[in-house]
Motif scaffolding. Structure first.
Motif, PDB file in Angstrom:
ATOM      1  N   ALA A  18       0.910  -1.324  -0.090  1.00 21.34           N
ATOM      2  CA  ALA A  18       0.137   0.162  -0.003  1.00 21.34           C
ATOM      3  C   ALA A  18       0.764   1.309   0.005  1.00 21.34           C
ATOM      4  CB  ALA A  18      -0.940   0.197   1.392  1.00 21.34           C
ATOM      5  N   GLY A  19       1.920   1.264   0.803  1.00 17.81           N
ATOM      6  CA  GLY A  19       2.717   2.504   0.861  1.00 17.81           C
ATOM      7  C   GLY A  19       3.547   2.680  -0.335  1.00 17.81           C
ATOM      8  N   GLU A  23       3.130   5.901  -3.038  1.00 17.21           N
ATOM      9  CA  GLU A  23       4.226   6.789  -3.411  1.00 17.21           C
ATOM     10  C   GLU A  23       4.300   6.790  -5.003  1.00 17.21           C
ATOM     11  OE1 GLU A  23       8.953   7.074  -2.215  1.00 17.21           O
ATOM     12  OE2 GLU A  23       7.554   5.902  -1.057  1.00 17.21           O
ATOM     13  N   ILE A  24       4.185   5.632  -5.532  1.00 13.59           N
ATOM     14  CA  ILE A  24       4.249   5.770  -7.128  1.00 13.59           C
ATOM     15  C   ILE A  24       2.926   6.648  -7.591  1.00 13.59           C
ATOM     16  CG2 ILE A  24       4.014   4.332  -8.934  1.00 13.59           C
ATOM     17  CD1 ILE A  24       5.447   1.934  -7.533  1.00 13.59           C
ATOM     18  N   GLY A  25       1.922   6.366  -6.936  1.00 10.10           N
ATOM     19  CA  GLY A  25       0.687   7.333  -7.354  1.00 10.10           C
ATOM     20  C   GLY A  25       0.907   8.765  -7.465  1.00 10.10           C
ATOM     21  N   LEU A  37      -1.702  -1.013  -7.909  1.00  5.61           N
ATOM     22  CA  LEU A  37      -1.538   0.154  -8.919  1.00  5.61           C
ATOM     23  C   LEU A  37      -2.955   0.216  -9.976  1.00  5.61           C
ATOM     24  CD1 LEU A  37       2.188  -0.212  -9.435  1.00  5.61           C
ATOM     25  CD2 LEU A  37       1.085   1.490  -8.181  1.00  5.61           C
ATOM     26  N   THR A  38      -3.171  -1.127 -10.407  1.00  4.95           N
ATOM     27  CA  THR A  38      -4.244  -1.022 -11.609  1.00  4.95           C
ATOM     28  C   THR A  38      -5.580  -0.490 -10.745  1.00  4.95           C
ATOM     29  OG1 THR A  38      -3.391  -3.071 -12.434  1.00  4.95           O
ATOM     30  CG2 THR A  38      -5.603  -2.630 -13.055  1.00  4.95           C
ATOM     31  N   MET A  39      -5.929  -0.859  -9.460  1.00  9.81           N
ATOM     32  CA  MET A  39      -7.040  -0.271  -8.938  1.00  9.81           C
ATOM     33  C   MET A  39      -6.939   1.109  -8.736  1.00  9.81           C
ATOM     34  SD  MET A  39      -7.504  -3.253  -5.826  1.00  9.81           S
ATOM     35  CE  MET A  39      -8.617  -2.099  -4.920  1.00  9.81           C
ATOM     36  N   ARG A  40      -5.797   1.764  -8.643  1.00 11.02           N
ATOM     37  CA  ARG A  40      -5.654   3.117  -8.539  1.00 11.02           C
ATOM     38  C   ARG A  40      -5.570   3.712  -9.823  1.00 11.02           C
ATOM     39  NH1 ARG A  40      -3.398   5.281  -3.407  1.00 11.02           N
ATOM     40  NH2 ARG A  40      -2.273   6.738  -4.874  1.00 11.02           N
ATOM     41  N   GLY A  41      -5.748   3.031 -10.927  1.00  9.29           N
ATOM     42  CA  GLY A  41      -5.822   3.531 -12.407  1.00  9.29           C
ATOM     43  C   GLY A  41      -4.497   3.930 -12.792  1.00  9.29           C
TER      44      GLY A  41
END
Length: 449
Positions: free
Chosen positions: A345-346, A350-352, A379-383
């Motif tokens: 998650a962290g 950070e990448i987001g 990451l996919t869930m965050r688009g």
């Protein structure tokens, strides 16, 4: 001299220039990541070619990946485009494949042999080889195939399996009459199919150079040998090189990083570098400057490398290049998470928070595939677009592999193993009989209209 080659030679450091100009016999160049080893190798090849324009000898350069071979070829071509026909740059296995297609007939190998690299193909061939022997069949291919691979990696010839070399008696190989019989049958089946497997390439080339005429020929044709990533050379590859060189060939130039042998990937070992230094009375020089990394990265690497006790003697620490300037950003940052879930998650968060350009320059390395899959899904869930890089085994698409099998069958009509693969692959994507009837009905109705 080509202006690009001249310019590149002028940009070399003193120690790089010494390696490029070396002409005093065997040499080992200790070169870590970012030390300019590819430039040294390619400049050396180009320099040798440029200074011998009126001669016809060739240069042999061996490396460990097709990507590295292609990069070296491109650079040499940019330096001396009109002389590239005099250099052969490839992997060890590609080189062995080439010489076996040219001279393998002396070992009973036809020039158009097929190379079995996929485990599925080799398992099917072994199953066919031992299938009619009830004693062997009860063991199964899972038992025999890894053992056969290890015998080949020890350069153990199946045709001479009645005499077991003393060097193998102390190995952790369970060499039994049953294993030797399976090995002989497997090799017989390869010959009947006009095929070699991946490990056979080194073994058969090694057998070919038992004959002095081939040793003399290749020493004469390829007057200079260069080996990239020499620390990754395993025992059979080194023995092949040594047999090719016999006791008289001196123009061997090897680039190695003794610190990378800690991985011992595919049989790599610090002993191989020591062996070359001893067997060929090689001189050793080091390229100490790292041009790739900021000083902080180089310093941390030096601190870690002191724990590697398998250095060559007098190995100096890496030196950061003066071209790297401190930009106020710490290149090494540490994150600590209580659990894998919180870590995923962290890192994802950070990448987001990065912009699009920063994301395109970001890579995630993980301890195992499961963690990579989890962070990819997060990451996919965050688009956020991401992908997992995989090593592909030959042609992954059944349709593509079927097409290749069709071409192989045309070339070798009697290859029953390829025919079996062809039929099996076709079943992956061929329409069922019901679908065929539907297609025929649609075609007939379209014709009628």
């Amino acid at each position: 001299m080509n202006s690009k080659l001249q310019s590149s030679l002028c940009e070399l450091t003193d120690i790089q220039r010494q390696a490029v100009a070396w002409d005093k016999g065997p040499l080992i160049v200790l070169a870590g990541p970012g030390s300019g080893k590819t430039r040294v190798l390619t400049c050396r090849i180009a320099r040798l070619l440029d200074e011998s324009r009126d001669q016809r000898f060739r240069i042999l350069a061996l490396t460990f990946t097709n990507k590295a071979a292609d990069e070296m070829s491109d650079r040499v071509s940019s330096f001396v485009p009109e002389l590239t026909d005099r250099v052969y740059i490839s992997t060890f296995h590609s080189f062995c494949s080439k010489i076996l297609r040219q001279h393998g007939v002396h070992l009973g190998i036809k020039p158009n042999f097929r190379i079995y690299s996929r485990k599925e193909d080799r398992t099917a061939l072994l199953k066919s080889a031992i299938g009619h022997d009830h004693e062997l069949a009860k063991y199964g291919t899972r038992f025999f195939l890894p053992q056969i691979d290890r015998l080949k990696q020890k350069l153990f010839d199946a045709t001479k399996s009645d005499v077991i070399p003393s060097a193998l008696e102390n190995q952790s190989l369970h060499i039994t009459p049953v294993l030797l019989k399976a090995y002989r049958l497997y090799e017989d089946e390869l010959r009947r199919s006009n095929a070699l497997d991946f490990h056979s390439l080194i073994l058969e080339a090694f057998k070919l150079f038992e004959h002095p005429v081939f040793v003399k020929h290749y020493q004469s044709v390829y007057r200079y040998w260069l080996i990239d990533e020499f620390q990754d050379t395993n025992d059979p590859q080194y023995k092949l090189l040594k047999r090719m060189a016999s006791n008289n060939f001196q123009q061997i130039f090897a680039v190695a990083d003794d610190d990378q042998t800690i991985y011992e990937w595919n049989g790599a070992s610090i002993h191989r570098i020591n062996d070359m230094a001893s067997d060929f009375s090689s001189e050793i020089i080091q390229l100490p400057t790292n041009f790739r990394c900021p000083p902080a990265i180089v310093e941390v690497a030096n601190q870690l490398m002191v724990y590697n006790t398998n250095h060559l003697p007098n190995k100096r620490p890496a030196i950061p290049s003066q071209t790297h300037q401190y930009n106020g950003i710490d290149p090494i940052q540490i994150r600590v998470f209580p659990t894998d879930k919180e870590e995923i998650a962290g890192i994802s968060e950070e990448i987001g928070n990065l912009n699009e350009i920063e994301r395109s320059q970001t890579a995630v390395l993980a301890r195992n595939r499961s963690l990579l899959q989890s962070i990819h899904e997060t990451l996919t869930m965050r688009g956020i677009p991401s992908s997992i890089q995989l090593r592909r085994d030959d042609f992954i698409s059944p349709k593509m592999r079927w097409m290749i099998a069709c071409l192989r069958q045309i070339d070798r009509p009697l290859d029953v193993h390829n025919m079996a693969a062809l039929i099996s692959l076709f079943e992956h994507f061929a329409p069922t009989s019901q679908n065929i009837d539907d297609i025929i009905s649609i075609s007939e109705s379209q014709s009628a209209s």
